[in-house]
Every structure is written in structure tokens, then in C-alpha cells.
Design an enzyme around this catalytic site. Structure first.
Site, PDB file in Angstrom:
ATOM      1  N   LEU A 280      -6.513  -9.488 -16.083  1.00  0.00           N
ATOM      2  CA  LEU A 280      -6.351  -8.069 -15.807  1.00  0.00           C
ATOM      3  C   LEU A 280      -5.848  -7.822 -14.393  1.00  0.00           C
ATOM      4  O   LEU A 280      -6.472  -8.237 -13.414  1.00  0.00           O
ATOM      5  CB  LEU A 280      -7.684  -7.345 -16.032  1.00  0.00           C
ATOM      6  CG  LEU A 280      -7.672  -5.833 -15.845  1.00  0.00           C
ATOM      7  CD1 LEU A 280      -6.759  -5.170 -16.866  1.00  0.00           C
ATOM      8  CD2 LEU A 280      -9.081  -5.281 -15.953  1.00  0.00           C
ATOM      9  N   ASP A 281      -4.709  -7.137 -14.281  1.00  0.00           N
ATOM     10  CA  ASP A 281      -4.114  -6.714 -13.007  1.00  0.00           C
ATOM     11  C   ASP A 281      -3.827  -7.884 -12.068  1.00  0.00           C
ATOM     12  O   ASP A 281      -3.791  -7.708 -10.839  1.00  0.00           O
ATOM     13  CB  ASP A 281      -5.019  -5.697 -12.295  1.00  0.00           C
ATOM     14  CG  ASP A 281      -5.078  -4.371 -13.033  1.00  0.00           C
ATOM     15  OD1 ASP A 281      -4.092  -4.031 -13.701  1.00  0.00           O
ATOM     16  OD2 ASP A 281      -6.112  -3.689 -12.948  1.00  0.00           O
ATOM     17  N   GLU A 282      -3.590  -9.061 -12.618  1.00  0.00           N
ATOM     18  CA  GLU A 282      -3.320 -10.226 -11.778  1.00  0.00           C
ATOM     19  C   GLU A 282      -2.009 -10.920 -12.153  1.00  0.00           C
ATOM     20  O   GLU A 282      -1.764 -12.057 -11.750  1.00  0.00           O
ATOM     21  CB  GLU A 282      -4.479 -11.223 -11.850  1.00  0.00           C
ATOM     22  CG  GLU A 282      -5.780 -10.694 -11.261  1.00  0.00           C
ATOM     23  CD  GLU A 282      -6.876 -11.742 -11.209  1.00  0.00           C
ATOM     24  OE1 GLU A 282      -6.558 -12.934 -11.436  1.00  0.00           O
ATOM     25  OE2 GLU A 282      -8.026 -11.386 -10.942  1.00  0.00           O
TER      26      GLU A 282
END
Length: 304
Positions: free
Chosen positions: A248-250
Site C-alpha cells: 500500500l502506497d509504496e
């Protein structure tokens, strides 16, 4: 007084509008660096009668690293010859050099689906820029998990599809979306789509996914990030556009930007400034993807 605009030109590279897209090809490649790569690619293109318009390249190390290259070329009759050209390049160059590559026809805009929720700033900015001709893409449809934005999308002539989604019906929602997306689009853009996409969805969708979010992460994760950032007295508000991965979001970052704030800015000011940065960053990331400027390697990107 002369002004050095080097940083601006790097941040806002010219669009492909400097020449007509007809018979223009874009060749992106990535492989282990070795001697003779540029010569092999150039010789192949010359051999088929193509004229190289621009060539940008980058190696991660002086030797033994990863080599990446973006080549723009003109070839009469490219649309008809593209598939054969791709097969010949794979056999004659990509195979011997173990190159990962894409070869695209610039005259065929990428088919894009936009996912949204209730916030409109990123969605409407993308539709507006596309209508103005600033984003060379074909918006297939907008999918939203709320119906709030239907009336705002309608004037753009883009289909609006309401697919309810929340954590309790996530599987059903993703199945419905996959039925619309698979095989029909080349890119999915999350324009403040406030739902988590599962690894199963990302594996099945069949195309890249780009997301936009504020750059307070990981310091202010979760709800009300601007309020909590204001309470901490932040001095910068920013946004990050990245490819979506299972983490997530990486995912690999495509573009980022910031604007300075100070003690005089309230929470509403931070939200407004953040929205401005978000839509600018997202539009640049989508533009660069649609113009085949981005090469991914590992969890990083090179943007030519």
C-alpha cells in the site's frame, strides 16, 4: 537578465506535440548494461528505414548496471508495420541482448479508465486537460463508488459508471470493475479513489495503475491528515503519484511536488493547497505514462 530554466525544463519536459504523431514510434528498453546496445538498436531502426528523432538513455552504474533507453523514431507506414517490426526487433535485438522492451505507435492514444469517489479535483482536472488536448489519451469511462460526481462528468461526454464499493462488498465490487476493465483499457488512474485495491485485483486488471495521495505519509497516515499536519506545524504540503503495487502506497514513484506553508495557513488552506498540488502532480504522471516516458526498474522509475 538571463534566466536559467534548466530545472523547469526537467520538471516539465515538452510534450510530443512538437511533431505530428502519424508514423511516430516509441521504443522503450531495459536490460543489463553491455557494450553495443545503442549501436544494435540504431542499426536495426536504420535497417528498416526509420529515422531517429530523439534518443535518451540512462545507465544506473558506469558498468555492470541496468541500461534504459527511450527512442522516438519516424517510419512511414508504421501502423501497418508495427506488429512485424515488434516481432523482428524481439528476434534480432531483444533476444540476443535479453532486453525487456515496449514498442508503441504514438498515433494510438492509450485507453484510460479513471476511478473516483466523492472528491472531484483530480478527476475533473484530468477530464478538462484531456478535452483541451493537453493529455493525449482516450478516456474510456469513469468508475466511482459513489454517484455524487455523475452530473459533473456528464458534460465531458465520458460514461460514468457507479459501482458501489466498501470493505464489506470489496470482492463483489472488484469483480464488477474487472468485468469493465479487463482487455478494455491500457491504464487505470485512481483520482482520489478512496478504496484499497486487493493484490488479486491488481494481478487481474492487466494494465498499470497510477495513484495520487498527499505526501504526509508515513507521518500522518489514516483519517484527517491535514488537520493533524496543521497541529504539528508542517512547513510543506505535497503530493506523490506512483504506480500501485501490493504494498500500500509504496509503489514506484513517478512524480512529486510541494508548496510551502506557514503558521498563517489554517486546515482549509492546507486542504486547498494540497488539492492544487495533487491534481498537478497526477496530471504530469498520467501525461508521462501516456507519452511512454517512464521506465520502471525495481521499485524505482526513470522518467525521460
Amino acid at each position: 537578465m538571463a534566466v536559467d530554466d534548466t530545472d523547469l525544463r526537467q520538471q516539465f519536459p515538452p510534450t510530443e506535440g512538437a511533431y505530428a504523431n502519424k508514423d511516430i514510434g516509441r521504443l522503450l528498453l531495459r536490460c543489463a548494461d553491455r557494450s553495443g546496445l545503442v549501436a544494435a538498436v540504431s542499426s536495426f531502426l536504420a535497417g528498416v528505414g526509420a529515422n531517429i528523432i530523439s534518443l535518451d538513455q540512462h545507465a544506473t552504474e558506469q558498468s555492470g548496471g541496468i541500461f534504459m533507453q527511450r527512442t522516438i523514431f519516424h517510419l512511414s507506414g508504421l501502423t501497418a508495420a508495427r506488429d512485424e517490426l515488434r516481432e523482428n526487433f524481439a528476434r534480432e535485438v531483444a533476444g540476443p541482448f535479453q532486453i525487456d522492451f515496449t514498442l508503441t505507435d504514438a498515433s494510438r492514444p492509450k485507453r484510460v479508465a479513471i476511478l473516483a469517489s466523492r472528491e472531484d479535483h483530480c478527476l475533473l482536472d484530468l477530464l478538462w486537460r484531456n478535452r483541451r488536448g493537453e493529455l493525449d489519451m482516450s478516456v474510456a469511462f469513469v468508475i466511482a463508488n459513489h454517484a455524487d460526481l455523475a452530473d459533473q462528468v456528464r458534460p465531458f461526454g465520458v460514461p460514468f459508471i457507479h459501482v458501489p464499493a466498501h470493505k464489506d462488498i470489496r470482492t463483489e465490487a472488484e469483480t464488477s470493475m474487472l468485468g469493465l476493465l479487463q482487455g478494455n483499457v491500457d491504464l487505470v488512474v485512481l483520482a482520489r479513489y478512496m478504496q484499497i485495491l486487493t493484490p488479486e485485483f491488481l494481478a487481474a486488471v492487466g494494465c498499470p495503475v497510477i495513484n495520487i495521495h498527499h505526501s504526509f505519509l508515513p507521518a500522518f497516515i489514516g483519517a484527517a491528515p491535514y488537520r493533524r499536519a496543521r497541529e504539528r506545524g508542517v512547513k510543506l504540503v505535497g503530493a506523490t503519484a506512483h504506480y500501485v503495487t501490493e504494498d500500500l502506497d509504496e509503489g514506484p514513484i513517478i512524480e512529486q511536488d510541494v508548496v510551502r506553508v506557514d503558521h498563517r495557513h489554517g486546515v482549509s488552506d492546507l486542504v486547498r493547497l494540497g488539492a492544487d498540488v495533487e491534481r498537478a502532480v497526477l496530471s504530469r504522471a498520467v501525461l508521462w505514462h501516456c507519452e511512454d516516458r517512464i521506465i520502471r526498474y525495481g521499485n524505482q522509475t526513470v522518467v525521460f
